[in-house]
Scaffold this active site. Sequence first.
Site, PDB file in Angstrom:
ATOM      1  N   ASP A  89      42.597  24.798  -3.337  1.00 48.74           N
ATOM      2  CA  ASP A  89      43.383  25.391  -4.362  1.00 48.74           C
ATOM      3  C   ASP A  89      42.880  24.730  -5.548  1.00 48.74           C
ATOM      4  OD1 ASP A  89      44.487  26.990  -2.544  1.00 48.74           O
ATOM      5  OD2 ASP A  89      46.742  26.370  -3.064  1.00 48.74           O
ATOM      6  N   HIS A 220      43.049   8.077   4.068  1.00 48.68           N
ATOM      7  CA  HIS A 220      43.431   7.912   5.384  1.00 48.68           C
ATOM      8  C   HIS A 220      44.998   8.768   5.565  1.00 48.68           C
ATOM      9  CE1 HIS A 220      41.399   3.823   5.772  1.00 48.68           C
ATOM     10  NE2 HIS A 220      40.668   4.891   6.332  1.00 48.68           N
TER      11      HIS A 220
END
Length: 271
Positions: A89, A220
Amino acid sequence: MIKTRSPLRTFFICAMAGTAVVCLSAAAGPGHPQPLREGPAGAPARLADGRVTRPLRVDAAAKTRCPRASYGPHFYAPGRRRTVALSFDDGPGRSTARILSILRKYRAPATFFNIGENEAVRRKLVLEEYKDGFALGNHTWNHPDMTRLSASEQAAEMDRTIAETRSIAGVAPCAYRPPYGTYNATTLRLAQHRRMAVWLWSVDTEDWKADGSGSSFWVHRIIRIADAEGRVLSHPVVLMHNQPDGNPATVSALPTIIHFFRVHGYHFVKL
């Protein structure tokens, strides 16, 4: 208000505000579509003189090559086999070129829900997305909450981006994603009339929260969310971002996310 337990996170909450549907937090199992409320789009892309671009004249009579669209939002990737749809987006942005390079390297289709005023500044990237076979989606002209706009204002947000995309790539977007994941009956009707299928998402990586950081913590975290939520769905639609100022953590996480879904037997599709 609906509060539903989930095996992934604790719950999601969806509330009706008039005819608007607003989902504020999420975590749904396979039977519970869940649009988390998407974050802000960030500062818009600017021209060399520092100005934000103005929209083109809208040709209301322009025809579209899009197939007839169904009414209502979609949350899960299409296809009978195990499928996953990667979506980005708010672009094009500083990270778009690197995202495209990774997608090409791993031969992973994806859908880019672009903002019209950002397309107008980074036209070459939009054309590159199209020429490389990625799907172009409509994410409005400047990312407003559509439920706060009149019908004519909502239509203008869609039509200005359609006009911009058409001027760059020669095609109109056939997919639409409302900013923040908020919409009402007017939004759905206007999108259907323009032959744009409304696509939300079923996995939110929350990568926008990194706010431009490329630290290992954010990389992560994005991977962990994508893996944990995606693995329990047969057809996840994964929400990520390529905002004007860049999303370096998203870029770093993307190869691992692609590898995860591929080794678990998913087939990548466009929306």
